[in-house]
Write a protein that holds these residues in place. Structure first.
Motif, mmCIF file in Angstrom:
data_model
loop_
_atom_site.group_PDB
_atom_site.id
_atom_site.type_symbol
_atom_site.label_atom_id
_atom_site.label_comp_id
_atom_site.label_asym_id
_atom_site.label_seq_id
_atom_site.Cartn_x
_atom_site.Cartn_y
_atom_site.Cartn_z
ATOM 1 N N ARG A 1 -9.487 11.992 -9.457
ATOM 2 C CA ARG A 1 -9.298 10.682 -8.832
ATOM 3 C C ARG A 1 -7.819 10.363 -8.690
ATOM 4 N N VAL A 2 -7.480 9.728 -7.584
ATOM 5 C CA VAL A 2 -6.086 9.415 -7.338
ATOM 6 C C VAL A 2 -5.679 8.178 -8.151
ATOM 7 N N PRO A 3 -4.494 8.185 -8.771
ATOM 8 C CA PRO A 3 -3.972 6.977 -9.419
ATOM 9 C C PRO A 3 -3.445 6.042 -8.330
ATOM 10 N N VAL A 4 -4.328 5.247 -7.778
ATOM 11 C CA VAL A 4 -4.082 4.589 -6.504
ATOM 12 C C VAL A 4 -2.914 3.607 -6.566
ATOM 13 N N VAL A 5 -2.712 2.930 -7.682
ATOM 14 C CA VAL A 5 -1.590 1.995 -7.763
ATOM 15 C C VAL A 5 -0.268 2.744 -7.637
ATOM 16 N N ASP A 6 -0.157 3.869 -8.333
ATOM 17 C CA ASP A 6 1.062 4.670 -8.243
ATOM 18 C C ASP A 6 1.338 5.085 -6.807
ATOM 19 N N ARG A 7 0.292 5.483 -6.098
ATOM 20 C CA ARG A 7 0.469 5.955 -4.728
ATOM 21 C C ARG A 7 0.810 4.797 -3.785
ATOM 22 N N LEU A 8 0.206 3.640 -4.006
ATOM 23 C CA LEU A 8 0.549 2.483 -3.186
ATOM 24 C C LEU A 8 2.017 2.109 -3.360
ATOM 25 N N VAL A 9 2.500 2.175 -4.587
ATOM 26 C CA VAL A 9 3.910 1.877 -4.847
ATOM 27 C C VAL A 9 4.813 2.804 -4.028
ATOM 28 N N GLU A 10 4.386 4.045 -3.849
ATOM 29 C CA GLU A 10 5.190 5.018 -3.108
ATOM 30 C C GLU A 10 5.241 4.736 -1.611
ATOM 31 N N VAL A 11 4.161 4.195 -1.039
ATOM 32 C CA VAL A 11 4.037 4.194 0.418
ATOM 33 C C VAL A 11 4.070 2.815 1.065
ATOM 34 N N LEU A 12 3.939 1.742 0.298
ATOM 35 C CA LEU A 12 3.881 0.410 0.898
ATOM 36 C C LEU A 12 5.230 0.003 1.479
ATOM 37 N N PRO A 13 5.211 -0.858 2.504
ATOM 38 C CA PRO A 13 6.475 -1.410 3.009
ATOM 39 C C PRO A 13 7.168 -2.212 1.913
ATOM 40 N N LEU A 14 8.462 -2.400 2.073
ATOM 41 C CA LEU A 14 9.259 -3.054 1.035
ATOM 42 C C LEU A 14 9.565 -4.499 1.406
ATOM 43 N N ALA A 15 9.573 -5.345 0.381
ATOM 44 C CA ALA A 15 9.987 -6.723 0.548
ATOM 45 C C ALA A 15 11.514 -6.781 0.655
ATOM 46 N N ALA A 16 12.048 -7.961 0.899
ATOM 47 C CA ALA A 16 13.494 -8.122 1.056
ATOM 48 C C ALA A 16 14.264 -7.662 -0.172
ATOM 49 N N ASP A 17 13.646 -7.787 -1.349
ATOM 50 C CA ASP A 17 14.319 -7.379 -2.582
ATOM 51 C C ASP A 17 14.114 -5.908 -2.914
ATOM 52 N N THR B 1 2.702 -5.029 7.809
ATOM 53 C CA THR B 1 1.503 -5.793 7.453
ATOM 54 C C THR B 1 0.424 -4.854 6.948
ATOM 55 N N VAL B 2 0.152 -4.941 5.654
ATOM 56 C CA VAL B 2 -0.833 -4.071 5.018
ATOM 57 C C VAL B 2 -1.752 -4.929 4.169
ATOM 58 N N LEU B 3 -3.072 -4.735 4.352
ATOM 59 C CA LEU B 3 -4.079 -5.434 3.554
ATOM 60 C C LEU B 3 -4.746 -4.419 2.630
ATOM 61 N N GLN B 4 -4.970 -4.815 1.396
ATOM 62 C CA GLN B 4 -5.686 -3.970 0.447
ATOM 63 C C GLN B 4 -6.988 -4.662 0.071
ATOM 64 N N GLU C 1 11.210 -4.379 -3.334
ATOM 65 C CA GLU C 1 9.962 -4.125 -4.040
ATOM 66 C C GLU C 1 8.841 -3.838 -3.036
ATOM 67 N N PRO C 2 7.915 -2.924 -3.365
ATOM 68 C CA PRO C 2 6.765 -2.702 -2.478
ATOM 69 C C PRO C 2 5.932 -3.967 -2.358
ATOM 70 N N ARG C 3 5.337 -4.165 -1.176
ATOM 71 C CA ARG C 3 4.646 -5.435 -0.912
ATOM 72 C C ARG C 3 3.329 -5.205 -0.195
ATOM 73 N N LEU C 4 2.364 -6.065 -0.493
ATOM 74 C CA LEU C 4 1.106 -6.173 0.235
ATOM 75 C C LEU C 4 1.047 -7.546 0.875
ATOM 76 N N SER C 5 0.688 -7.598 2.146
ATOM 77 C CA SER C 5 0.505 -8.905 2.781
ATOM 78 C C SER C 5 -0.664 -9.630 2.145
#
Length: 398
Positions: A49-65, A30-33, A67-71
């Motif tokens: 400045r950090v390319p924040v979308v790229d970094r989120l893609v690297e570290v977010l939990p994964l969905a069933a398929d 469960t991650v909120l942005q 893919e990285p996911r945000l609650s």
């Protein structure tokens, strides 16, 4: 690619210059942005400045398929420094539920939406139709199509929004009942302070920012409270404090962690008195509800980058106000963590004693490695590890 990972529970402030990009980790799924600010220039090697979308893609939990996911993705308002990179984010991450403060998109000032804001509104409208369709069958929209609107009920008088389910609208002074359709009140509570109708009377986008108190309810973070106020200015802060006190909800005003509103702008805590700037009542309001050991985070460019004729935030006199509330050593700056694509962001969690655990900045790490050979009995602290401020020097948390 950095080796940095999300904390098990805590708050992450990404170094994106003057802008906000805050990640709240409830648990490993469960991650909120709250806001995103990925500028095209951040993709350049020499941009700190950090390319924040790229970094989120690297570290977010994964969905069933896979893919990285945000609650949840919440956009406080449509200024570009709060929603740049939105289109890129929703293309590369499954955003299960979107929260928007609708009044900042149904314009009140006639200036029109920013380009990034238009992308947010278009996505909100797409999800609006999905929620209307689902409501007709007594259900919610599917994952990736869900929407919650934050603001007064009269927003649904708008012709484009009149069929949107009122159950999916949360007004100021209320708790957001669910996180992506689930009651998570045993782990986190999100209380909405703003916007409310009178917020927008001055016609500014900043005045209709989402303002929330988020409280952790479990683990070492239990009882810790975070205030995120977008770009609110002193008048709106004073107004929601007054409304909250009159409603007997004083507990929703306390904070252990404050993101300095509007990137440490003086307009959040000071006001003009003739030709002079003086502290506004908002400064006293924030001071009154600061918990013991409270911490302030400034999400902005470095103060060193400000020239004499530069009027944009951050502002020295606003920083002085926060110093008077929490002390110089309890203010942290995302700019100290800015190291481009390799940035390890400012991460704050809490230990078993309720003490703040602050990740090490790039500057502190460099200084420590320069001096570590001369520190007697020093234990190695690997890059990216967290440390607790204790005694006269940092020590590793393994």
């Amino acid at each position: 690619m950095s080796s940095w990972q999300l904390p098990q529970m805590g708050v992450v402030f990404w170094p994106v210059g003057n802008g906000d990009a805050t990640t709240i980790v409830v648990d490993d799924a469960t991650v909120l942005q709250i806001d995103v600010n990925h500028r095209a220039a951040a993709d350049e090697e020499d941009d700190e400045r950090v390319p924040v979308v790229d970094r989120l893609v690297e570290v977010l939990p994964l969905a069933a398929d896979g893919e990285p996911r945000l609650s949840v993705l919440a956009i406080t308002h449509h200024d570009e420094d709060h929603c740049s990179g939105f289109e890129r984010l929703i293309e590369e991450v499954v955003v299960e539920e979107l929260w928007v403060t609708l009044r900042s998109f149904i314009e009140v000032d006639g200036d029109g939406l920013t380009e990034a804001g238009q992308a947010v509104y278009d996505e909100a409208c797409r999800r609006r139709e999905k929620e209307i369709e689902a409501a007709a069958t007594g259900t919610r929209a599917a994952v990736g199509d869900r929407l919650q609107v934050i603001g007064n009920a009269d927003l649904l008088d708008d012709d484009d929004w009149k069929d949107f389910p009122s159950a999916l609208l949360t007004s100021a002074g209320q708790l957001l009942a669910t996180i992506n359709t689930e009651d998570r009140s045993d782990e986190i509570e999100v209380f909405v302070h703003t916007p409310f109708r009178s917020d927008t009377e001055d016609g500014s986008r900043n005045s209709s920012s989402l303002g929330v108190q988020i409280q952790f309810m479990s683990g070492y973070a239990a009882g810790k409270r975070l205030l995120l106020l977008g770009d609110l200015e002193y008048m709106q802060i004073e107004a929601f404090v007054d409304k909250t006190e009159r409603s007997g909800n004083d507990g929703r005003l306390w904070w252990d962690l404050l993101l300095a509103p509007h990137h440490c702008s003086r307009n959040a805590v000071r006001r003009k008195d003739g030709d002079d700037w003086v502290d506004a009542d908002a400064a006293d309001d924030l001071r009154r509800y600061a918990a013991d050991g409270a911490v302030v985070v400034v999400s902005a460019r470095s103060f060193d980058d400000i020239s004499d004729d530069d009027t944009d935030p951050p502002h020295d006199d606003a920083r002085d106000v926060y110093k008077s509330i929490v002390g110089d050593d309890a203010i942290y700056y995302t700019s100290d963590y800015a190291d481009g694509s390799q940035s390890d962001p400012l991460t704050i969690s809490w230990d078993e004693n309720g003490k703040s655990v602050i990740s090490e900045s790039s500057a502190d790490r460099a200084e420590r490695w320069r001096s570590i050979g001369t520190v007697r009995n020093a234990s190695k602290v690997d890059p990216g590890e967290e440390y607790v401020r204790g005694g006269d020097r940092p020590y590793a948390r393994r």
